[in-house]
Design an enzyme around this catalytic site. Structure first.
Site, PDB file in Angstrom:
ATOM      1  N   PHE A 138       5.048  -5.209   6.777  1.00  0.00           N
ATOM      2  CA  PHE A 138       5.521  -4.846   5.438  1.00  0.00           C
ATOM      3  C   PHE A 138       6.998  -5.259   5.290  1.00  0.00           C
ATOM      4  O   PHE A 138       7.762  -5.157   6.238  1.00  0.00           O
ATOM      5  CB  PHE A 138       5.361  -3.332   5.298  1.00  0.00           C
ATOM      6  CG  PHE A 138       5.564  -2.795   3.922  1.00  0.00           C
ATOM      7  CD1 PHE A 138       4.563  -2.895   2.970  1.00  0.00           C
ATOM      8  CD2 PHE A 138       6.750  -2.167   3.584  1.00  0.00           C
ATOM      9  CE1 PHE A 138       4.746  -2.380   1.691  1.00  0.00           C
ATOM     10  CE2 PHE A 138       6.946  -1.643   2.313  1.00  0.00           C
ATOM     11  CZ  PHE A 138       5.931  -1.759   1.361  1.00  0.00           C
ATOM     12  N   ASP A 215       4.696   2.030  13.169  1.00  0.00           N
ATOM     13  CA  ASP A 215       4.729   2.398  11.764  1.00  0.00           C
ATOM     14  C   ASP A 215       3.315   2.864  11.401  1.00  0.00           C
ATOM     15  O   ASP A 215       2.363   2.092  11.483  1.00  0.00           O
ATOM     16  CB  ASP A 215       5.148   1.192  10.912  1.00  0.00           C
ATOM     17  CG  ASP A 215       5.250   1.559   9.442  1.00  0.00           C
ATOM     18  OD1 ASP A 215       4.415   2.351   8.973  1.00  0.00           O
ATOM     19  OD2 ASP A 215       6.142   1.033   8.760  1.00  0.00           O
ATOM     20  N   TYR A 240       3.243   9.821   1.245  1.00  0.00           N
ATOM     21  CA  TYR A 240       2.721   9.758  -0.136  1.00  0.00           C
ATOM     22  C   TYR A 240       1.458   8.908  -0.241  1.00  0.00           C
ATOM     23  O   TYR A 240       0.922   8.748  -1.322  1.00  0.00           O
ATOM     24  CB  TYR A 240       3.791   9.262  -1.116  1.00  0.00           C
ATOM     25  CG  TYR A 240       4.504   7.999  -0.711  1.00  0.00           C
ATOM     26  CD1 TYR A 240       3.916   6.759  -0.887  1.00  0.00           C
ATOM     27  CD2 TYR A 240       5.775   8.047  -0.130  1.00  0.00           C
ATOM     28  CE1 TYR A 240       4.569   5.603  -0.513  1.00  0.00           C
ATOM     29  CE2 TYR A 240       6.437   6.897   0.250  1.00  0.00           C
ATOM     30  CZ  TYR A 240       5.825   5.671   0.056  1.00  0.00           C
ATOM     31  OH  TYR A 240       6.472   4.533   0.441  1.00  0.00           O
ATOM     32  N   LYS A 241       1.004   8.345   0.882  1.00  0.00           N
ATOM     33  CA  LYS A 241      -0.214   7.533   0.862  1.00  0.00           C
ATOM     34  C   LYS A 241      -1.411   8.456   1.144  1.00  0.00           C
ATOM     35  O   LYS A 241      -1.809   9.210   0.289  1.00  0.00           O
ATOM     36  CB  LYS A 241      -0.056   6.378   1.842  1.00  0.00           C
ATOM     37  CG  LYS A 241       1.030   5.411   1.349  1.00  0.00           C
ATOM     38  CD  LYS A 241       1.400   4.301   2.290  1.00  0.00           C
ATOM     39  CE  LYS A 241       2.423   3.383   1.621  1.00  0.00           C
ATOM     40  NZ  LYS A 241       3.075   2.452   2.544  1.00  0.00           N
ATOM     41  N   ARG A 389      -6.382  -5.340  -3.145  1.00  0.00           N
ATOM     42  CA  ARG A 389      -6.636  -4.315  -2.123  1.00  0.00           C
ATOM     43  C   ARG A 389      -7.460  -3.195  -2.722  1.00  0.00           C
ATOM     44  O   ARG A 389      -7.161  -2.695  -3.810  1.00  0.00           O
ATOM     45  CB  ARG A 389      -5.325  -3.698  -1.625  1.00  0.00           C
ATOM     46  CG  ARG A 389      -4.629  -4.487  -0.583  1.00  0.00           C
ATOM     47  CD  ARG A 389      -3.550  -3.667   0.130  1.00  0.00           C
ATOM     48  NE  ARG A 389      -2.742  -2.838  -0.757  1.00  0.00           N
ATOM     49  CZ  ARG A 389      -1.704  -2.126  -0.355  1.00  0.00           C
ATOM     50  NH1 ARG A 389      -1.350  -2.119   0.922  1.00  0.00           N
ATOM     51  NH2 ARG A 389      -1.013  -1.401  -1.200  1.00  0.00           N
TER      52      ARG A 389
END
Ligand SMILES: *Cc1c(COP(=O)(O)O)cnc(C)c1O
Length: 417
Positions: A138, A215, A240-241, A389
């Protein structure tokens, strides 16, 4: 030969799903003509709120904040980053108490973790000045590492994995050496959804004398983690995912207990000091995971996370993972049946053992398709250059919702041909 599940429809799968009822715990939004909602396939970017969270926030404002006021710091807020961290450790991280902290953003915690790890390694052996990372990681992970390399004169060793997969032990073998200080990898790749073999890679990295930083942004809350058993040194992850903490909710950091006293993070602040209210002249880091705190923790933003952690505890991480696999398997089946004939290509691993909770499908029209679908309330997301996605949040997504979404993608693609 068809397996049994090949013949099951989305409604069969929903009817047989032991976790189906959990979907009702999520907030049902009021009808908003500007924001229709037909299929939400982006819980891997921003999880949906739980109904309990709306009440929790209102109550928090009235009681802990409104009535308790400054007293609530003494009564509970001071310990909230580690109390919540311990609960996350127990429910989703496979981490014993005293090793997990909630606060800052993932980017900031990555900086703190990597700087602390690099500085530690250099103090032990100045020849260890390389950070290993992969080109598929990322952007924030790559940028943070590049910034640290520039700041500390460290060297970067880049791995370039297959974009439809991710980093393997064989890739690492090519770059690990007596010069490696730290390795940073994503447990689940944000684009392909590739799930790395964290146990094997951690052991390999540590055997080489380097420190391993994971990560966990796309795995925490969807893939069972065993950080203590794997011997992980440090890890950072989003809340928050798949942990549904809300937009910008604070991140989590794990620091193995045996390592804590020899690590110093680079942003010294009063709240991470041994005696925050001693108003001391010199900075002395706390003797615990608290040394990774810098300033006043974002207590308000931590509240929603509590509801999701307890929901996952109730459902059980193994059941969450089983549903996640069933959802991504169904997604791949539907894609092959309805999107591949229109020119789309699967850009994720086919074997669920190597896959997290989202899949990516490539097609040159997907940027346009995504924009159009959002207007219709069908919400996957788009990752350049051409990837759509499909994120499957196991406790809030149904099989029927997934099929509705894929049919809408197929219809939009067919119209553009
Ligand atoms: C989502 C995500 C981030 C986000 O970092 P923030 O500091 O919260 O913006 C970082 N790394 C990975 C791998 C991610 O998936």
């Amino acid at each position: 030969m068809n397996t049994v599940s090949d013949t099951l429809t989305s409604s069969d799968l929903d009817a047989a799903d032991p976790l189906a009822g959990y979907r009702d715990r999520f907030l049902v939004p009021e009808h908003d003509p500007a924001h229709p909602l037909t299929a939400y396939l982006d819980g891997n970017s921003l999880g949906r709120p739980l109904a309990a969270t709306a009440d929790r926030l209102a109550t928090f404002v009235r009681t802990e904040w409104g009535a308790g006021l400054i007293r609530s710091w003494d009564e509970q807020w001071m310990d909230e980053p580690t109390v919540l961290g311990d609960r996350l450790g127990e429910v989703v991280l496979g981490a014993g108490p005293g090793q997990v902290l909630v606060g800052d953003s993932t980017s900031v915690l990555l900086y703190k973790a990597l700087r602390a790890a690099l500085d530690h390694q250099q103090a032990v052996d100045p020849g260890r000045n390389e950070i290993v990372i992969d080109a598929g990681n990322f952007p924030t992970d790559r940028f943070i590492v590049e910034g640290i390399a520039a700041e500390r004169g460290a060297r970067l060793r880049w791995i370039t994995p297959d974009p439809a997969a991710g980093v393997t032990s064989a890739d690492l073998e090519q770059v690990l050496s007596g010069s490696t200080a730290v390795v940073l990898l994503s447990h689940v790749a944000y684009r392909s959804g590739y799930l790395a073999d964290a146990a094997a890679i951690t052991a390999q990295v540590k055997d080489s004398g380097a420190l391993m930083v994971w990560d966990l942004c796309h795995s925490v809350g969807s893939v069972p983690l065993h950080l203590d058993d794997w011997g992980v040194d440090l890890a950072v992850g989003c809340t928050y995912k798949y942990l549904n903490g809300g937009p910008g909710s604070p991140a989590l950091a794990y620091v193995r207990s045996g390592l804590q006293s020899s690590l110093r993070q680079p942003i010294w602040g009063w709240m991470g000091a041994a005696d925050p209210f001693g108003m001391t002249d010199a900075y002395e880091p706390a003797g615990s995971i608290r040394r990774f705190i810098t300033g006043t923790p974002p207590i308000l933003a931590m509240q929603p996370l509590k509801d999701m952690v307890e929901l996952i505890a109730e459902a059980g991480m193994d059941a969450v993972r089983a549903k996640s696999i069933a959802l991504t398997e169904h997604a791949i089946r539907l894609c092959e049946e309805r999107l591949v004939p229109l020119g789309a290509r699967l850009a994720s691993p086919r074997d669920p053992a190597w896959r997290g909770s989202h899949i990516t499908v490539d097609h040159d029209h997907f940027a346009e398709v995504t924009t159009r679908l959002w207007g219709e309330g069908v919400i996957p997301d788009f990752r350049p250059p051409n990837g759509l996605r499909i994120g499957l949040s196991p406790l809030s997504t149904s099989f029927a919702e997934l099929e509705t979404g894929i049919d809408a993608i197929a219809a939009a693609l067919a119209e553009m041909e």
